[in-house]
Scaffold this motif. Structure first.
Motif, PDB file in Angstrom:
ATOM      1  N   ALA A 157       0.717  -1.186  -0.014  1.00 13.80           N
ATOM      2  CA  ALA A 157       0.066  -0.039  -0.082  1.00 13.80           C
ATOM      3  C   ALA A 157       0.802   1.270   0.180  1.00 13.80           C
ATOM      4  O   ALA A 157       0.407   2.189  -0.619  1.00 13.80           O
ATOM      5  N   ARG A 158       1.902   1.032   0.518  1.00 13.28           N
ATOM      6  CA  ARG A 158       2.835   2.566   0.631  1.00 13.28           C
ATOM      7  C   ARG A 158       4.069   2.100  -0.264  1.00 13.28           C
ATOM      8  O   ARG A 158       4.834   1.188  -0.446  1.00 13.28           O
ATOM      9  N   MET A 159       4.462   3.271  -1.196  1.00 11.99           N
ATOM     10  CA  MET A 159       5.541   3.159  -2.054  1.00 11.99           C
ATOM     11  C   MET A 159       6.199   4.511  -1.943  1.00 11.99           C
ATOM     12  O   MET A 159       5.560   5.669  -1.315  1.00 11.99           O
ATOM     13  N   VAL A 160       7.449   4.693  -2.502  1.00 10.54           N
ATOM     14  CA  VAL A 160       8.128   6.006  -2.537  1.00 10.54           C
ATOM     15  C   VAL A 160       8.237   6.217  -4.314  1.00 10.54           C
ATOM     16  O   VAL A 160       8.743   5.336  -4.856  1.00 10.54           O
ATOM     17  N   ALA A 161       7.813   7.203  -4.661  1.00 11.64           N
ATOM     18  CA  ALA A 161       7.981   7.709  -5.970  1.00 11.64           C
ATOM     19  C   ALA A 161       9.454   8.080  -5.991  1.00 11.64           C
ATOM     20  O   ALA A 161       9.675   9.196  -5.345  1.00 11.64           O
ATOM     21  N   VAL A 162      10.149   7.909  -7.273  1.00 12.02           N
ATOM     22  CA  VAL A 162      11.362   8.451  -7.432  1.00 12.02           C
ATOM     23  C   VAL A 162      11.576   8.986  -8.949  1.00 12.02           C
ATOM     24  O   VAL A 162      10.936   8.337  -9.824  1.00 12.02           O
ATOM     25  N   ALA A 163      11.932  10.400  -8.976  1.00 10.71           N
ATOM     26  CA  ALA A 163      11.969  10.974 -10.256  1.00 10.71           C
ATOM     27  C   ALA A 163      13.658  11.484 -10.248  1.00 10.71           C
ATOM     28  O   ALA A 163      13.981  12.244  -9.491  1.00 10.71           O
ATOM     29  N   ARG A 164      14.190  11.152 -11.517  1.00 10.69           N
ATOM     30  CA  ARG A 164      15.538  11.553 -11.738  1.00 10.69           C
ATOM     31  C   ARG A 164      15.156  12.937 -12.704  1.00 10.69           C
ATOM     32  O   ARG A 164      14.703  12.832 -13.797  1.00 10.69           O
ATOM     33  N   THR A 165      15.462  14.062 -12.357  1.00 17.74           N
ATOM     34  CA  THR A 165      15.398  15.353 -12.912  1.00 17.74           C
ATOM     35  C   THR A 165      16.482  16.416 -12.690  1.00 17.74           C
ATOM     36  O   THR A 165      16.935  16.406 -11.556  1.00 17.74           O
ATOM     37  N   ARG A 166      16.937  17.259 -13.407  1.00 13.67           N
ATOM     38  CA  ARG A 166      17.835  18.458 -13.537  1.00 13.67           C
ATOM     39  C   ARG A 166      16.988  19.562 -12.761  1.00 13.67           C
ATOM     40  O   ARG A 166      17.749  20.492 -12.360  1.00 13.67           O
ATOM     41  N   LEU A 167      15.803  19.632 -12.589  1.00 15.59           N
ATOM     42  CA  LEU A 167      15.152  20.301 -12.221  1.00 15.59           C
ATOM     43  C   LEU A 167      14.783  20.651 -10.792  1.00 15.59           C
ATOM     44  O   LEU A 167      14.422  21.642 -10.090  1.00 15.59           O
ATOM     45  N   GLY A 168      15.463  19.449 -10.086  1.00 13.42           N
ATOM     46  CA  GLY A 168      15.397  19.650  -8.750  1.00 13.42           C
ATOM     47  C   GLY A 168      13.872  19.650  -8.154  1.00 13.42           C
ATOM     48  O   GLY A 168      12.961  19.212  -8.678  1.00 13.42           O
ATOM     49  N   GLU A 169      13.631  20.267  -7.059  1.00 11.12           N
ATOM     50  CA  GLU A 169      12.537  20.220  -6.403  1.00 11.12           C
ATOM     51  C   GLU A 169      11.514  21.037  -6.821  1.00 11.12           C
ATOM     52  O   GLU A 169      10.146  20.969  -6.747  1.00 11.12           O
TER      53      GLU A 169
END
Length: 806
Positions: free
Chosen positions: A629-641
């Motif tokens: 039920a719980r997951m962590v989304a991970v995105a690789r981006t140079r735009l930061g937060e």
């Protein structure tokens, strides 16, 4: 005494610059020491804010296989302990996690504590509004109730007392608010599962009878000792019961023991050594400041030798002169104490506002104990810095000082005192600089260690699907598959994925495994592996290198033959000298799961850069294990937060009631993992730098004053043909005779300090010769430089002018 203080004030006003320097030096050092004591007092010395805190204990399971002394507890063992342990009157359990608060306003993820119904009674909590739940609320079939923390009550509900009795939507279910817990009450747990660092809402645990036989370990347990019982007696009883359980339930309990600790040690044990080290460093700085001020007062005493001789000739007793000198130092230190307490108040506020990773930070304040410590230290300082000049001047004979031009500080005894004070400053500075050097080197090693992934340009955020609306595996799988696809379409996102747990988050999951075809291990010696359930693009997104085989891919769906990735450590442990590809393992996760090894990936530091070993890690496609039920989304981006609003919008498009929370970059997580190491290293380095500056000033001041006293002698030497270079070498040599023994003493002190730093250093020996030699060279050069400046002045003296002035 009133006359003494009145005269002291007049004397001080005649030398305002010197008096101001002394007051500020004492004030600054006293402020730093008072702030450090406030931390010691609040974190280590003050009792926990619970009922009879000395009788509260924490009980953990201990994994003998992994040598993990503080493992969370299974519900079955918790129930057995509650019934069979006689050294505790009450036991209660906790799970610290998070949940979604919806309904009125934006959906919000809040910190949640799920505890036994007797928890509030055990710790003696008192409600701010309404009531707290009890055992009657902790039974199956009872109405859903929650207790709000004061912070959430004020922020989301406007501190409305009428909230009691109303219904709120929590994790998709209706819950009745029965009370508000004051902000002064807050239990900081060791473990948080999907937590957000705060405790905003409390709800009952409600175990069913089936929990007696349920697998899995996820509880934190605290209890209250019975009268007369001790932590040690409970430890013996609990260990005996653990041995009995290993016999009664060998499959479940083989390889498990018990750890017992006082609740106070449980909450502050990890920071006890760093806090005391920082306090010791500040105390060293205070001693160096006192030595500097004493030397200044000795120098000033030389100017007043004839004054004291006249007083003595006119009938002033030695006791009168002694009291007069102590009164003057007392007035100076009193002024410094006022400055110090004001600075300490600001310093404590800044420390609390900066929120370093310290437990019980809310207890750090300028209370009566801290003020009393500051005033007590001021009184001690007044005696320490005033004693030497008071003894010197009060012992001045009137006949001698009226008939000849004496010099208190020029006498051998005074000169020895000055040199000893300088040596103490140099030695203490050496010890502090070595400690700071070791910790800074350790911090650099932690930050430069190979993590096994590329931490740059990674943005992470957690998601929890409420069970009331996502009961089926199919519904959870559909949500997460759609989310992964949506995240990859965000402009500026190079790749995106999902994982049950990400590195450096502080979370963990582990379970027993079996290598198919290998000889069965002895009971209790079964291998254990860290487990991560991931989206198939996880390793590419995190840039975890593939060493053999292939990554997981879209084929690894529910119902397909199970495949798994194993890390390099696991492959070498189970199949040394062989290829792990195609080998099979069995994992005990609710039901037994069999899988074939599809690939071998690089080791990843899971919890901290300085963890001693990575251990065995398995990566499963989350669709093959029921979809958490719980997951962590991970995105690789140079735009930061800056990409976070877009990520939240994509989650909201799928379900407006689900928030994206705990949004952090991987570099932020890494910084948090080394926060305590950074705090200790930076604090010690800052105080060591201050000590170095004070020591250099002390050496310079003493050598400059000693050279000034010898002006006539040096003039005579030069008049008789002495070489100016030889005069310079003479003055520098005298300084070296003071500094070199101090460096040796400081080196011995650094070796003693290294014993206390052993548990804090990483990747460097506590007796690192490079650090010792580097600090000795640096401090020696600075000290000799401080001697060289007055030595040059001595070499430039005009002998005619020197003799004429005399």
């Amino acid at each position: 005494m009133r006359n003494h203080f009145r005269l002291a004030w007049r004397v001080i006003r005649r030398r305002p610059v010197l008096s101001l320097v002394i007051a500020l030096t004492i004030g600054g050092a006293l402020a730093a020491t008072t702030v450090a004591f406030a931390v010691v007092n609040g974190v280590l010395l003050q009792p926990l804010p619970y009922k009879e805190p000395d009788r509260l204990v924490a009980i953990w399971e201990r994994s003998l296989v992994r040598d993990a002394p503080r493992n969370v507890v299974s519900p079955a063992n918790y129930m057995t302990w509650s019934e069979e342990l006689r050294s505790v009157t009450q036991l209660t359990s906790l799970i610290v996690t998070s949940g979604a608060l919806s309904g009125d306003g934006e959906p919000e993820q809040v910190g949640v504590v799920i505890s036994g119904g007797n928890y509030f009674d055990l710790v003696g909590a008192v409600p701010l509004v309404g009531r707290l739940y009890g055992p009657a609320d902790d039974v199956a079939g009872a109405p859903n109730v929650v207790v709000l923390a004061e912070g959430l009550w004020r922020k989301r509900f406007g501190a409305d007392p009428a909230i009691v009795g109303k219904t709120i939507q929590f994790n998709g279910n209706s819950n009745t608010v029965i009370g508000v817990l004051p902000a002064s009450f807050d239990y900081k747990p060791r473990y948080e599962f999907a937590g957000i660092g705060s405790r905003d809402l409390w709800t009952p645990q409600r175990f069913g009878e089936q929990a007696r036989n349920a697998g899995g370990r996820y509880l934190q347990v605290i209890g209250r000792l019975t009268p007369g019982a001790t932590v040690e007696s409970l430890r013996r009883e609990a260990s005996a019961l653990a041995a009995d359980l290993r016999t009664r339930f060998p499959e479940r309990q083989a390889g498990w023991d018990v750890t017992v600790a006082s609740l106070h040690d449980e909450q502050v044990g990890d920071v006890r050594t760093p806090v005391w080290i920082v306090f010791g460093a500040v105390s060293f700085v205070l001693l160096i400041a006192c030595a500097n001020v004493t030397n200044l007062l000795l120098g000033r005493a030389a100017e007043r030798q004839q004054e004291m001789a006249v007083r003595s000739a006119l009938g002033g007793s030695r006791a009168d002169l002694f009291r007069q000198m102590l009164s003057e130092s007392g007035v100076l230190v009193a002024a410094g104490a006022v400055v110090g307490l004001v600075l300490a108040s600001w310093g404590i506020s800044a420390l609390v506002a900066s929120a370093p990773d310290l437990p019980r930070l809310e207890a750090v304040q300028l209370d009566g104990w801290v003020i009393g410590f500051g005033l007590g230290m001021a009184a001690l300082i007044a005696i320490l810095v005033g004693l030497a000049p008071a003894m010197e001047l009060s012992g001045s004979g009137s006949a001698r000082w009226l008939t000849q031009r004496g010099d208190v500080t020029g006498r051998r005894k005074a000169r020895t005192m000055r040199n000893m004070l300088v040596a103490v400053q140099v030695a203490l500075s050496f010890t502090l600089l070595v400690g700071a050097g070791l910790l800074l080197k350790s911090l650099a090693n932690r930050l430069n260690v190979r993590l096994g992934l590329d931490a740059a340009d990674l943005v992470t955020g957690q998601i929890t699907l409420p069970g009331s609306r996502y009961e089926t595996v199919e519904s959870r799988e559909l949500f997460y598959e759609q989310l992964a696809d949506r995240l990859r379409t965000i402009p500026g996102v190079e790749s995106a994925s999902l994982a049950s747990i990400i590195p450096m988050s502080g979370d963990g999951q582990a379970t027993g495994i079996r290598v198919v075809g290998a000889p069965p291990p002895e009971p209790g010696q079964e291998p254990v592996a860290h487990v991560r359930f991931v989206h198939h693009a996880y390793h590419e997104t995190m840039r975890i290198p593939l060493l053999a085989g292939e990554y997981l891919d879209g084929r690894d769906r529910r119902g397909a033959p199970a495949r798994v990735l194993i890390n390099e450590t696991g492959a070498q442990k189970f199949w040394p000298g062989e290829s792990a590809i195609g080998k099979r393992i069995e994992m005990a996760w609710f039901d037994s799961l069999f899988a074939e090894v599809a690939g071998v990936v690089a080791d990843v530091r899971l919890n901290a850069p300085d963890e001693p070993e990575t251990g065995v890690t398995l990566y499963w496609d989350y669709r093959q294990v029921g979809v958490p039920a719980r997951m962590v989304a991970v995105a690789r981006t140079r735009l930061g937060e800056t990409v976070v609003p877009s990520m939240r919008a994509e989650v909201g498009q799928l379900d407006p009631a689900i928030p994206l929370f705990n949004v952090r970059t991987m570099e932020t997580l890494l910084g948090k993992a080394v926060a305590r190491s950074r705090f200790t290293a930076v604090a010690l380095a800052m105080f060591a730098g201050l000590a170095l500056a004070l020591a250099a000033l002390g050496v310079y001041g003493v050598m400059a004053y000693a050279t000034q006293l010898r002006t006539r002698e040096i003039g005579v030497r030069l008049a008789l043909g002495a070489d100016r270079t030889r005069v310079v070498r003479m003055v520098v040599g005298e300084g070296a005779r003071v500094v070199l023994p101090a460096l040796i003493a400081g080196g011995l002190g650094a070796l003693v300090l290294s014993r206390f730093l052993r548990s804090l250093v990483f990747g460097v020996s506590p007796t690192d010769p490079v650090t010792l030699a580097g600090v000795a060279t640096l401090l020696g050069l600075i000290a000799l430089g401080a001697c060289w400046i007055p030595a040059r002045r001595a070499g430039a003296i005009d002998p005619v002018e020197a003799i004429r002035n005399e």
